[in-house]
Design an enzyme around this catalytic site. Structure first.
Site, short mmCIF file in Angstrom:
data_model
loop_
_atom_site.label_atom_id
_atom_site.label_comp_id
_atom_site.label_asym_id
_atom_site.label_seq_id
_atom_site.Cartn_x
_atom_site.Cartn_y
_atom_site.Cartn_z
N ARG A 164 0.95 -1.10 0.03
CA ARG A 164 0.06 0.03 -0.08
C ARG A 164 0.80 1.08 0.03
NH1 ARG A 164 -2.16 -3.59 3.83
NH2 ARG A 164 -3.99 -4.39 3.40
N LYS A 190 -2.12 -2.45 7.89
CA LYS A 190 -3.15 -1.81 8.55
C LYS A 190 -3.24 -2.62 9.87
CE LYS A 190 -6.38 -0.98 4.65
NZ LYS A 190 -7.60 -1.24 3.96
N HIS A 266 -3.06 2.51 -5.94
CA HIS A 266 -3.45 1.27 -5.42
C HIS A 266 -3.57 0.14 -6.66
CE1 HIS A 266 -4.49 -0.67 -1.71
NE2 HIS A 266 -5.49 -1.45 -2.14
N ARG A 269 -1.24 -2.51 -6.44
CA ARG A 269 -1.07 -3.78 -5.63
C ARG A 269 -2.34 -4.75 -6.28
NH1 ARG A 269 -1.31 -4.99 0.09
NH2 ARG A 269 -3.27 -5.78 0.62
N HIS A 292 -3.75 -9.82 3.87
CA HIS A 292 -5.13 -10.10 4.36
C HIS A 292 -5.34 -10.68 5.65
CE1 HIS A 292 -6.31 -9.03 -0.25
NE2 HIS A 292 -6.08 -7.95 0.52
N TYR A 301 -9.76 -11.89 -6.18
CA TYR A 301 -9.06 -12.14 -7.33
C TYR A 301 -8.92 -13.20 -8.21
CZ TYR A 301 -6.59 -7.98 -5.11
OH TYR A 301 -6.24 -6.74 -4.40
#
Length: 346
Positions: A164, A190, A266, A269, A292, A301
Site C-alpha cells: 500500500r 493496517k 493502489h 497492488r 489480508h 482476485y
C-alpha cells in the site's frame, strides 16, 4: 463564568478516539482519521439538519431513526455513493459497539443502531493493469537523474511488493533485509500488522544501488526513511501519489490507448496480485503477501480471474456453435417417437 460541563456523549467520544482506538485496538493513524472524518460528518448533520449542537449532544438524543436519516441524507442530499454510505455506517457502528460496553445502560439503544443493515449497491470491479502497461510505466523515470532513479525504485518496489502507498511512505531503511538470493521487505500494514515480502534479485540490486547513492546525500541509518524528498524529509503518501500520477501522465502521452481512464496508486497492488495469480501462485500465499486477515478478501482476485477467462472463451467460441442455433431436440420426430415407444414399453 461557569465552565460548560462535558456531556456523556463528549466524554465517551473523547475516550473512544484517544484511548480505545489507538491504545486498546491499536488501529493505524489513517484508520482513526477515517473514523474521525465519518463522526465529524455525522455531527455536522446533527447540528445543521437537526439543530442538535455538538457541545450539548447527549447519548439519549441519538436513536436508530436519527442514524437512518443521516445515512439517507448522505445519499440524497450529499450525493454520496452507496459504498461511501456503507463506510460511514461501519465507522459509526464501531463507536456504538464500543459504547455498549463503556455505558451498559445504553446497550438496547446501541443494538438498535447496530441492526441497521448494510445497503446493497453495485458491485465494484477491481481494476488492474496488464503487465505491458506496468512495464511502460516503469520505463518513464529518467534514470540519468537522481530523482528519476529514486522514482524508479519507488515504482518498482510498489509493484513488486504489492505494498500500500502508506506502507511505502512509512518504510525505514532497517525494514530492508538483503540476502544472497534477494531481499526481504518488512511492511507495516493496517492495524499495525507486519508482514515480510520477499523480493527478487533484480529489485534487491536496484534498492542496494539506490541506498548506496543516497548515503552520499543524507543519513542512512536503520530508522531513516527509505524514500525522501529534495529537502531530505520523508516522502508522504501525497508525495508518492504525486510521483505516481506524474508517470501515469507521461505514459498516457507516450501510449494514449494503453491505460484505463482511471489509474490510481493502489492499482499497482491489485495488478501484482492478479499477476501472481496468473503465474500460478497459490491463493493462500497471495493472501499472506498482501497481508489480508481473511482468505475471502483475497478470493476476489480468483473470482475476477475466472470471469476474465470465461469472457475470453466466449470471444473465441465459434459463432456457429452458439446454443441458440442448435435445433431443439423436441423437433426431431424420430427421436420423439423412439422416446414415446421407450416409455410405453417400460
Amino acid at each position: 463564568m461557569n465552565k460548560v460541563k462535558p456531556t456523556d456523549f463528549a466524554r465517551s467520544l473523547s475516550n473512544y478516539f484517544f484511548e480505545y482506538l489507538p491504545v486498546q485496538k491499536g488501529l493505524s493513524e489513517n484508520t482513526i482519521k477515517s473514523y474521525r472524518d465519518s463522526m465529524s460528518v455525522f455531527l455536522d448533520y446533527c447540528e445543521k439538519e437537526r439543530h442538535l449542537k455538538r457541545e450539548k449532544l447527549e447519548i439519549q438524543n441519538i436513536d436508530r431513526s436519527l442514524v437512518e436519516d443521516f445515512l439517507s441524507w448522505l445519499e440524497q442530499v450529499k450525493n454520496n455513493s452507496v459504498a461511501t454510505r456503507n463506510q460511514r455506517r461501519i465507522a459509526l457502528n464501531t463507536f456504538f459497539k464500543y459504547l455498549q460496553y463503556e455505558n451498559p445502560e445504553y446497550v438496547l439503544l446501541c443494538q438498535h443502531i447496530l441492526s441497521i443493515p448494510n445497503k446493497a449497491g453495485k458491485k465494484q470491479t477491481i481494476r488492474h493493469l496488464p503487465i505491458k502497461a506496468v512495464e511502460e510505466i516503469l520505463r518513464q523515470p529518467d534514470l540519468k537523474s537522481r530523482s528519476g532513479r529514486r522514482d524508479f525504485a519507488i515504482l518498482s518496489l510498489m509493484y513488486e511488493s504489492a505494498a500500500r502507498i502508506s506502507e511505502i511512505a512509512n518504510l525505514c531503511i532497517g525494514d530492508l533485509h538483503f540476502e544472497r538470493s534477494g531481499a526481504i521487505v518488512h511492511l507495516r500494514g493496517k492495524g499495525k500488522k507486519f508482514r515480510d515480502v520477499p523480493l527478487i534479485r533484480d529489485i534487491s540490486s536496484l534498492l542496494k544501488n539506490y541506498l548506496s547513492e543516497e548515503k552520499h546525500y543524507r543519513p542512512c541509518d536503520k530508522m531513516e526513511p527509505v524514500f525522501c524528498n529534495r529537502d531530505k524529509e520523508k516522502l508522504t503518501r501525497a508525495g508518492i501519489s504525486y510521483i505516481f500520477n506524474k508517470y501515469i501522465k507521461s505514459t498516457r502521452s507516450a501510449m494514449p490507448n494503453l491505460l484505463p481512464s482511471k489509474v490510481y496508486p493502489h492499482i499497482f497492488r491489485h495488478s501484482r496480485a492478479m499477476h501472481w495469480l496468473e503465474a500460478g501462485v497459490d491463493l493462500q500465499y497471495i493472501k499472506d503477501l498482501l497481508g489480508h486477515a481473511d482468505l475471502s478478501t483475497t478470493e476476489v482476485y480468483a473470482q475476477l480471474n475466472t470471469e476474465m477467462k470465461r469472457k475470453i472463451l466466449e470471444e473465441v467460441h465459434p459463432k456457429e456453435h452458439q446454443s441458440s442455433q442448435y435445433p431443439s431436440w423436441t423437433e426431431d420426430k424420430n427421436l420423439m417417437g423412439w422416446l414415446s415407444n421407450f416409455q410405453d414399453t417400460h
